[in-house]
Write an enzyme that holds these catalytic residues in place. Structure first.
Site, PDB file in Angstrom:
ATOM      1  N   ASP A 268       0.835  -1.207   0.000  1.00 38.87           N
ATOM      2  CA  ASP A 268       0.000   0.000   0.000  1.00 38.87           C
ATOM      3  C   ASP A 268       0.867   1.253   0.000  1.00 38.87           C
ATOM      4  O   ASP A 268       1.980   1.241   0.533  1.00 38.87           O
ATOM      5  CB  ASP A 268      -0.900  -0.025   1.250  1.00 38.87           C
ATOM      6  CG  ASP A 268      -2.052   0.947   1.130  1.00 38.87           C
ATOM      7  OD1 ASP A 268      -2.295   1.478   0.026  1.00 38.87           O
ATOM      8  OD2 ASP A 268      -2.717   1.189   2.155  1.00 38.87           O
TER       9      ASP A 268
ATOM     10  N   HIS B  13       2.849   3.217  -9.021  1.00 40.37           N
ATOM     11  CA  HIS B  13       2.743   1.762  -9.213  1.00 40.37           C
ATOM     12  C   HIS B  13       3.998   1.212  -9.904  1.00 40.37           C
ATOM     13  O   HIS B  13       4.480   0.141  -9.588  1.00 40.37           O
ATOM     14  CB  HIS B  13       1.497   1.425 -10.033  1.00 40.37           C
ATOM     15  CG  HIS B  13       0.218   1.837  -9.372  1.00 40.37           C
ATOM     16  ND1 HIS B  13      -0.060   1.545  -8.053  1.00 40.37           N
ATOM     17  CD2 HIS B  13      -0.859   2.532  -9.831  1.00 40.37           C
ATOM     18  CE1 HIS B  13      -1.251   2.034  -7.734  1.00 40.37           C
ATOM     19  NE2 HIS B  13      -1.759   2.636  -8.793  1.00 40.37           N
TER      20      HIS B  13
ATOM     21  N   LEU C 268      10.733 -20.781  -4.089  1.00 35.79           N
ATOM     22  CA  LEU C 268       9.714 -19.900  -3.507  1.00 35.79           C
ATOM     23  C   LEU C 268       8.449 -19.980  -4.345  1.00 35.79           C
ATOM     24  O   LEU C 268       8.512 -19.961  -5.577  1.00 35.79           O
ATOM     25  CB  LEU C 268      10.224 -18.443  -3.522  1.00 35.79           C
ATOM     26  CG  LEU C 268       9.266 -17.389  -2.951  1.00 35.79           C
ATOM     27  CD1 LEU C 268       9.295 -17.430  -1.414  1.00 35.79           C
ATOM     28  CD2 LEU C 268       9.648 -15.977  -3.424  1.00 35.79           C
TER      29      LEU C 268
HETATM   30  C1  FPP Z   1      -1.914   0.156  -3.376  1.00 32.08           C
HETATM   31  O1  FPP Z   1      -1.474   1.486  -3.401  1.00 32.08           O
HETATM   32  C2  FPP Z   1      -1.296  -0.590  -4.457  1.00 32.08           C
HETATM   33  C3  FPP Z   1      -1.951  -1.068  -5.554  1.00 32.08           C
HETATM   34  C4  FPP Z   1      -3.401  -0.895  -5.755  1.00 32.08           C
HETATM   35  C5  FPP Z   1      -1.238  -1.760  -6.658  1.00 32.08           C
HETATM   36  C6  FPP Z   1      -0.058  -2.586  -6.278  1.00 32.08           C
HETATM   37  C7  FPP Z   1       0.782  -2.773  -7.487  1.00 32.08           C
HETATM   38  C8  FPP Z   1       2.132  -2.814  -7.520  1.00 32.08           C
HETATM   39  C9  FPP Z   1       2.948  -2.817  -6.319  1.00 32.08           C
HETATM   40  C10 FPP Z   1       2.889  -2.829  -8.807  1.00 32.08           C
HETATM   41  C11 FPP Z   1       2.649  -3.963  -9.707  1.00 32.08           C
HETATM   42  C12 FPP Z   1       2.925  -5.268  -9.061  1.00 32.08           C
HETATM   43  C13 FPP Z   1       3.109  -6.386  -9.757  1.00 32.08           C
HETATM   44  C14 FPP Z   1       3.286  -7.666  -9.049  1.00 32.08           C
HETATM   45  C15 FPP Z   1       3.141  -6.386 -11.209  1.00 32.08           C
HETATM   46  P1  FPP Z   1      -2.550   2.663  -3.545  1.00 32.08           P
HETATM   47  O2  FPP Z   1      -2.649   2.994  -4.998  1.00 32.08           O
HETATM   48  O3  FPP Z   1      -3.851   2.261  -2.926  1.00 32.08           O
HETATM   49  O4  FPP Z   1      -1.825   3.796  -2.737  1.00 32.08           O
HETATM   50  P2  FPP Z   1      -2.497   4.988  -1.895  1.00 32.08           P
HETATM   51  O5  FPP Z   1      -3.279   4.330  -0.777  1.00 32.08           O
HETATM   52  O6  FPP Z   1      -1.316   5.742  -1.396  1.00 32.08           O
HETATM   53  O7  FPP Z   1      -3.347   5.758  -2.842  1.00 32.08           O
END
Ligand code: FPP
Length: 246
Positions: free
Chosen positions: A24, A41, A135
């Site tokens: 997050d 992201h 893993l």
């Molecule tokens: C939450 O942060 C994160 C996500 C919704 C996406 C997670 C994706 C990645 C880490 C990159 C891609 C991963 C792979 C495995 C290809 P948020 O957008 O909710 O952050 P915020 O709460 O600060 O708005």
């Protein structure tokens, strides 16, 4: 510094078999830098790579990452498309190296909703890495825990209706067998980044006795060091599973 932590982890002994992570804070990381959210992201993708390598170095066996929830489909189309493209890019870039590292990738969630390119990439990486023994890397994509439980209930009802199971056989083990996570033990440790203190519809059944570790670090800033610190913290915990201390 991470190597010192790794030495301390090894001295302590038992490493968590299965770690789950709610990644997050990508959006906040981008906002702090006046960048569009998809760049948060993208930076988060680099953190995935480092944490996977850290998990192997630590000797963990299963790493389950919450990459995209069913609720995330409601985000603006541009952000959803960027996330789907990142998934394809991650697989295209990393599949060969993951295979070399002995990582077996599994995608958990409702893959029928994935755009065709992402769906094909997911099937390809699962096929190409299926012999990995170092893993298991579970990527939860288009995943929600309540939907997973509703699916399990539906599958069990179907088994009963067609006579494959008796009603009295529907117990905890029967439910567990119908979850996406059936092949693996429950997580020993859940890490959530960015300081939020909630489960966000993630692995609600599987986390019943899991130890929680919340770090304020935003996901794109996470490195294997954060994973190692979480493992060291976990190694100090006393797990009782509802029982009393011996
Ligand atoms: C939450 O942060 C994160 C996500 C919704 C996406 C997670 C994706 C990645 C880490 C990159 C891609 C991963 C792979 C495995 C290809 P948020 O957008 O909710 O952050 P915020 O709460 O600060 O708005």
């Amino acid at each position: 510094m991470p190597d010192d932590l790794l030495d301390r982890i090894r001295l302590n002994g038992a490493v968590p078999h299965h770690v789950a992570i709610i990644m997050d804070g990508n959006g906040r990381w981008a906002r702090e830098r006046h960048l569009p959210r998809p760049l948060g992201h993208r930076a988060g993708m680099k953190a995935v790579r480092d944490v996977v390598e850290g998990a192997i170095a630590a000797g963990m066996e299963v790493l389950t990452l919450f990459a995209f929830s069913e609720e995330n489909w409601q985000r603006p189309t541009s952000e959803v498309s960027a996330l789907m493209e990142l998934l394809e890019e991650y697989i295209a870039r990393e599949a060969a190296e993951l295979r070399e590292q002995g990582v077996a990738v599994h995608v958990l969630g409702d893959r029928t909703r994935l755009v065709p390119g992402a769906g094909e990439a997911v099937e390809r990486v699962e096929r190409e890495t299926r012999d990995g023994r170092a893993l298991s890397l579970n990527l939860c994509i288009s995943y929600s825990s309540r939907a997973e439980l509703a699916r399990a209930a539906r599958l069990l009802a179907e088994d009963v209706l067609r006579g494959a199971k008796r009603l009295e056989d529907v117990d905890e083990d029967a439910v567990r067998e119908k979850l996406y996570t059936a092949p693996w033990r429950d997580p020993d440790l859940l890490i959530r980044t960015s300081g939020e203190q909630r489960l966000s519809n993630f692995l609600l059944w599987q986390l019943a006795y899991t130890e929680l570790y919340i770090t304020p670090v935003l996901w794109p800033d996470v490195t294997r060091q954060v994973l190692f610190e979480a493992i060291l913290d976990y190694q100090q915990r006393e797990r009782r599973f509802g029982n009393v201390t011996a």
